[in-house]
Motif scaffolding. Structure first.
Motif, PDB file in Angstrom:
ATOM      1  N   ALA A 175      38.455  41.814  37.695  1.00 52.51           N
ATOM      2  CA  ALA A 175      38.218  41.826  36.248  1.00 52.51           C
ATOM      3  C   ALA A 175      39.562  41.638  35.557  1.00 52.51           C
ATOM      4  CB  ALA A 175      37.568  43.137  35.836  1.00 52.51           C
ATOM      5  N   SER A 176      39.533  41.626  34.226  1.00 56.88           N
ATOM      6  CA  SER A 176      40.765  41.453  33.451  1.00 56.88           C
ATOM      7  C   SER A 176      41.812  42.491  33.846  1.00 56.88           C
ATOM      8  CB  SER A 176      40.462  41.577  31.958  1.00 56.88           C
ATOM      9  OG  SER A 176      39.580  40.562  31.526  1.00 56.88           O
TER      10      SER A 176
ATOM     11  N   THR B 219      42.170  46.758  33.127  1.00 50.00           N
ATOM     12  CA  THR B 219      40.875  47.348  32.747  1.00 50.00           C
ATOM     13  C   THR B 219      40.325  48.265  33.834  1.00 50.00           C
ATOM     14  OG1 THR B 219      39.665  45.406  33.580  1.00 50.00           O
ATOM     15  CG2 THR B 219      40.309  45.393  31.251  1.00 50.00           C
TER      16      THR B 219
ATOM     17  N   ARG C 159      40.430  33.906  32.516  1.00 51.58           N
ATOM     18  CA  ARG C 159      40.321  35.302  32.114  1.00 51.58           C
ATOM     19  C   ARG C 159      39.260  36.040  32.933  1.00 51.58           C
ATOM     20  NH1 ARG C 159      36.740  35.673  26.555  1.00 51.58           N
ATOM     21  NH2 ARG C 159      35.012  34.368  27.258  1.00 51.58           N
ATOM     22  N   ARG C 160      39.143  37.323  32.655  1.00 53.37           N
ATOM     23  CA  ARG C 160      38.115  38.185  33.218  1.00 53.37           C
ATOM     24  C   ARG C 160      38.084  38.140  34.747  1.00 53.37           C
ATOM     25  NH1 ARG C 160      33.208  37.229  28.767  1.00 53.37           N
ATOM     26  NH2 ARG C 160      34.325  38.174  27.015  1.00 53.37           N
ATOM     27  N   ALA C 161      36.915  37.944  35.318  1.00 54.74           N
ATOM     28  CA  ALA C 161      36.767  38.004  36.778  1.00 54.74           C
ATOM     29  C   ALA C 161      37.560  36.920  37.488  1.00 54.74           C
ATOM     30  CB  ALA C 161      35.292  37.906  37.159  1.00 54.74           C
TER      31      ALA C 161
ATOM     32  N   ASN D 214      40.582  35.908  36.620  1.00 48.92           N
ATOM     33  CA  ASN D 214      42.010  36.088  36.369  1.00 48.92           C
ATOM     34  C   ASN D 214      42.826  36.032  37.662  1.00 48.92           C
ATOM     35  OD1 ASN D 214      43.737  38.365  34.060  1.00 48.92           O
ATOM     36  ND2 ASN D 214      44.429  36.538  35.092  1.00 48.92           N
TER      37      ASN D 214
END
Length: 249
Positions: free
Chosen positions: A96-97, A100, A149-151, A153
Motif C-alpha cells: 500500500a502507500s 500507511t 501510487r497505492r498498492a 508503489n
C-alpha cells in the motif's frame, strides 16, 4: 535457436503456469518450481497427458530462501543434463502507500521482486557461465517505466530495479553466447490481479502469455507485451505528468 530445457520459477499459477503449458506445447522439457507443490503436481499430470514426450520435473521452491534457489537450480541442471533457458518469473504485488502502516507487506514485495530475483539471476548465470551458453529471461512489468501510487508503489519500484538489473547484465554479457531478455507485460489477467475488475486493455492469460512466449523465443533484449497498446504506451508514459499517473493507478 531452440532452447530445449526451460526452468520457470513461480510456475504453480498465473503467467508461470501458462508459460509452462505453452512451452510444453512447443516441445520443450520443463523444470518447474514454486511454493505450492500440489499445484505443480496437478500441472505436471496435465502436461504428461497432453504432451507425453515432454519431460516435466518439479520441485518445491520459496525464492525468498536464497540458498535454496541455488540448490534447486543446480539439481534441475543435473537432472536434465543442461539448462538452456531460465525464466525468473516468481513475484508478488502486496502493499500500500508508503507510511500507511503496511511496511511488512511492502518489504515482502520489495524482497521477493528484487532481492530474490537477484538470487535467481545469480544462480542462473553461474550455470550459464559454466556452460558458456544460455538464455536468461526476467519478467518485469509495464509499471517499471514510472512510479505509481497505492498498492503499485513498491511493486513498480521493484520492477524498475529488475529492469535496470536486466539491462546491466546485458551490458556485462555483450559478445558472449549468453543472452538476457527482459519482458514487460501490460495488463494480463492472472492470479496477482484477479480481484481487479475494470482495467483498460486487459487481456486473458492465454492471449497475454502467447505474446510473452513469442517475445521470449525471439530473444530480444526488451519487450512490452502485448505489443498493442503497450509498445506505444511506454513512450507516452515516459513523458506523462504526475497528475496522469495519479489517475491511472
Amino acid at each position: 535457436m531452440f532452447r530445449q530445457n526451460i526452468l520457470i520459477t513461480g510456475a504453480s499459477s498465473g503467467l508461470g503456469r501458462e508459460m509452462a503449458r505453452q512451452f510444453a506445447q512447443k516441445g520443450h522439457n520443463l523444470a518447474l518450481c514454486a511454493r505450492r507443490v500440489e499445484n505443480l503436481e496437478e500441472l505436471k499430470n496435465q502436461l504428461h497427458q497432453q504432451y507425453p514426450d515432454v519431460t516435466v520435473l518439479i520441485k518445491s521452491l520459496d525464492v525468498n530462501q536464497h540458498e535454496q534457489v541455488f540448490t534447486v537450480f543446480r539439481e534441475f541442471e543435473q537432472a536434465l543434463g543442461k539448462l538452456d533457458r531460465i525464466i525468473v518469473n516468481a513475484g508478488m504485488g502486496k502493499g500500500a502507500s508508503i507510511g500507511t502502516g503496511y511496511f511488512e507487506a511492502n518489504k515482502q514485495t520489495a524482497v521477493t521482486n528484487f532481492v530474490s530475483a537477484l538470487a535467481q539471476c545469480e544462480a542462473a548465470l553461474e550455470i550459464f557461465r559454466k556452460q558458456n551458453e544460455g538464455h536468461l529471461v526476467t519478467i518485469s512489468s509495464f509499471s517499471a517505466i514510472r512510479g505509481f501510487r497505492r498498492a503499485l508503489n513498491v511493486y513498480a519500484a521493484s520492477k524498475a530495479a529488475l529492469s535496470s538489473l536486466s539491462e546491466g547484465m546485458q551490458v556485462d554479457l555483450i559478445g558472449t553466447p549468453i543472452k538476457v531478455t527482459c519482458i514487460h507485460p501490460g495488463f494480463i489477467r492472472s492470479e496477482i490481479n484477479e480481484k481487479v475488475k475494470k482495467v483498460p486493455f486487459m487481456v486473458d492469460t492465454e492471449t497475454g502469455v502467447k505474446a510473452m512466449v513469442k517475445a521470449i523465443d525471439k530473444e530480444v533484449a526488451k519487450a512490452f507485451v502485448p505489443a498493442w497498446p503497450w509498445a506505444l504506451m511506454r513512450f507516452i508514459m515516459k513523458i506523462a505528468p504526475l497528475s496522469w499517473l495519479a489517475k491511472m493507478s
